[in-house]
Write an enzyme that holds these catalytic residues in place. Structure first.
Site, PDB file in Angstrom:
ATOM      1  N   PHE A 129      40.013 -90.628   2.512  1.00  0.00           N
ATOM      2  CA  PHE A 129      39.568 -91.640   1.555  1.00  0.00           C
ATOM      3  C   PHE A 129      40.341 -92.882   1.832  1.00  0.00           C
ATOM      4  O   PHE A 129      41.434 -92.991   1.876  1.00  0.00           O
ATOM      5  CB  PHE A 129      39.712 -90.879   0.178  1.00  0.00           C
ATOM      6  N   ASP A 214      47.120 -94.944   6.425  1.00  0.00           N
ATOM      7  CA  ASP A 214      46.852 -95.195   5.020  1.00  0.00           C
ATOM      8  C   ASP A 214      47.636 -94.665   4.165  1.00  0.00           C
ATOM      9  O   ASP A 214      47.952 -93.389   3.850  1.00  0.00           O
ATOM     10  CB  ASP A 214      45.281 -94.831   4.797  1.00  0.00           C
ATOM     11  N   LYS A 243      48.597 -98.294  -4.772  1.00  0.00           N
ATOM     12  CA  LYS A 243      49.079 -97.378  -5.934  1.00  0.00           C
ATOM     13  C   LYS A 243      50.444 -97.553  -6.342  1.00  0.00           C
ATOM     14  O   LYS A 243      50.659 -98.600  -7.135  1.00  0.00           O
ATOM     15  CB  LYS A 243      48.759 -95.777  -5.536  1.00  0.00           C
TER      16      LYS A 243
HETATM   17  C1  PLP Z   1      43.445 -94.544  -4.020  1.00  0.00           C
HETATM   18  C2  PLP Z   1      43.350 -94.697  -2.289  1.00  0.00           C
HETATM   19  C3  PLP Z   1      42.478 -95.782  -1.713  1.00  0.00           C
HETATM   20  C4  PLP Z   1      41.652 -96.701  -2.627  1.00  0.00           C
HETATM   21  O1  PLP Z   1      42.766 -97.473  -3.379  1.00  0.00           O
HETATM   22  P1  PLP Z   1      42.067 -98.289  -4.726  1.00  0.00           P
HETATM   23  O2  PLP Z   1      43.412 -99.244  -5.243  1.00  0.00           O
HETATM   24  O3  PLP Z   1      41.509 -97.360  -5.601  1.00  0.00           O
HETATM   25  O4  PLP Z   1      41.155 -99.335  -4.048  1.00  0.00           O
HETATM   26  C5  PLP Z   1      42.644 -95.819  -0.260  1.00  0.00           C
HETATM   27  N1  PLP Z   1      43.195 -94.875   0.432  1.00  0.00           N
HETATM   28  C6  PLP Z   1      43.804 -93.665  -0.400  1.00  0.00           C
HETATM   29  C7  PLP Z   1      44.535 -92.676   0.356  1.00  0.00           C
HETATM   30  C8  PLP Z   1      43.774 -93.841  -1.718  1.00  0.00           C
HETATM   31  O5  PLP Z   1      44.495 -92.711  -2.189  1.00  0.00           O
END
Ligand code: PLP
Length: 389
Positions: A129, A214, A243
């Site tokens: 994701f 990520d 986050k």
């Molecule tokens: C939440 C998340 C995103 C996206 O972040 P947003 O602040 O919702 O745009 C991207 N990568 C990972 C691994 C995430 O958990």
């Protein structure tokens, strides 16, 4: 008739009016133990007094100027991140999705400037994701996220998670980078083993391509190190952060080595709000707190305690739960019952968890959760499971 709010979320029937540390409170005073922390965002708990102080102080002085001018809070936070990590340079965003956008642009520009404009492809993995933008959904590639939104941004090559044999042949003279979460979050709390992350680093070095991590969900102390890749003893070329870094204020970042960032010269990227004084003031305080060795040692100790208690809990409810997974305070329970039912039953016992793929419930408490709250969490999850048996 469509609701005034675009109905893209199937929301739980809960409305919170106040937060205090690990607790969320409804208007009628009902208190919920928050093991979701706004999806790993409220790393230091709700309404953390130290964060409230820096935020309100900054709010009284200056909210926004745009990036046409120097922003001292942004400068200071960049210096802290550079000091504490592999990175030589940082760009601030408002979200993880925007961090993904820049990471993709940066990798492509790097090879373009090196005279290899054909190197545009980024290898990603099933279950990943990376956000909901056109690049983010194309990167993840799942039908759930992409269906109906084509044509998708080209240039992503999707491999099966843990299919080691597929990796090397997938790297061609068109490959720019490998993009991966050290611990998949939305995908169901799936840690990448340290030796696999090491192997990816070696492979990227051997092939002359970039490694993009990520760490939007697993970073900022969540796994017990400031960033999850530190456990494997490797460094990425580019890293996405969001986050936890803002502790609840929208803030994200792309961290990069000088080499990987070399194509991103003046005018190549920008953001109106990215790195605004409010977000960076809060982010600076989050970094001060989370990067302290004593704080991370406490995360590790509490993670061990939580995990031990969860293992016992799972063993005592074999009809509801199957196994504990994850690392640090990024934990998951693979369920036998339907995960959505477990999350919902948790609401009746005033405990909040977050569903993920693979029938998992996520346990991502504030990193400041206390031992007493961990014991209380187990009590409430125990009652939740009993109600489902
Ligand atoms: C939440 C998340 C995103 C996206 O972040 P947003 O602040 O919702 O745009 C991207 N990568 C990972 C691994 C995430 O958990």
């Amino acid at each position: 008739m469509i609701a005034p709010l675009l109905p893209t979320y199937a929301r739980a029937p809960l409305s919170f009016v106040k937060g205090e540390g690990s607790w969320l409170i409804e208007a009628d005073g009902r208190r919920f133990l928050d093991l979701g922390a706004g999806i790993a965002v409220n790393a230091l708990g709700h309404a953390n007094p130290q964060l409230v102080e820096v935020l309100t102080e900054q709010a009284q002085n200056l909210w926004h100027t745009s990036n046409l001018y120097n922003i001292p809070q942004q400068q200071a936070l960049a210096e802290k991140l550079v000091e504490a990590t592999f990175a030589d340079t940082v760009f601030f965003t408002n979200s993880g999705t925007e961090a993904c956008e820049l990471a993709v642009k940066m990798a492509r520009k790097y090879f373009y400037d090196k005279g290899q404009p054909e190197r545009v492809e980024i290898i990603t993995f099933s279950g990943s994701f990376h956000g909901r933008s056109s690049a983010g959904i194309a990167a993840a590639g799942s039908e759930k996220m992409t269906k109906g939104f084509g044509p998708l941004l080209p240039g992503f090559v999707h491999l099966q998670w843990a299919d080691h044999d597929a990796l090397e042949p997938a790297i061609t003279d068109k490959t720019a980078a490998i993009l991966i979460e050290p611990v998949q979050g939305e995908g169901g709390i799936v840690p990448l083993p340290d030796q696999c992350l090491k192997g990816l680093r070696d492979l990227c070095d051997e092939k002359g391509i970039l490694l993009i991590l990520d760490e939007v969900q697993c970073g900022v102390g969540r796994t017990g190190r400031l960033f999850a890749h530190e456990w494997a003893g490797i460094e990425p070329d580019i890293m996405m952060v969001a986050k936890g870094i803002g502790g609840g204020f929208p803030l994200g970042a792309v961290l990069a080595t000088e080499n990987a960032a070399s194509g991103m010269t003046a005018g190549t990227h920008g953001s109106t709000y990215g790195g605004n004084p409010l977000g960076c003031a809060v982010g600076g305080k989050v970094m001060d707190i989370v990067s302290a060795p004593e704080f991370l040692a406490e995360v590790n100790r509490k993670a061990g305690l939580f995990r031990q208690k969860l293992e016992a809990l799972v063993a005592s409810h074999p009809d509801v739960f199957e196994a504990v997974r994850g690392t640090g305070l990024m934990l998951g329970i693979k369920c036998k019952a339907t995960n959505a039912d477990v999350v919902k039953a948790g609401y009746d016992h005033q405990v909040i968890t977050v569903p993920a793929a693979d029938n998992v419930i996520r346990i991502l408490p504030p990193l400041t959760i206390t031992d007493e709250e961990i014991a209380e969490a187990i009590n409430r999850l125990d009652a939740t499971a009993a109600s489902l048996s």
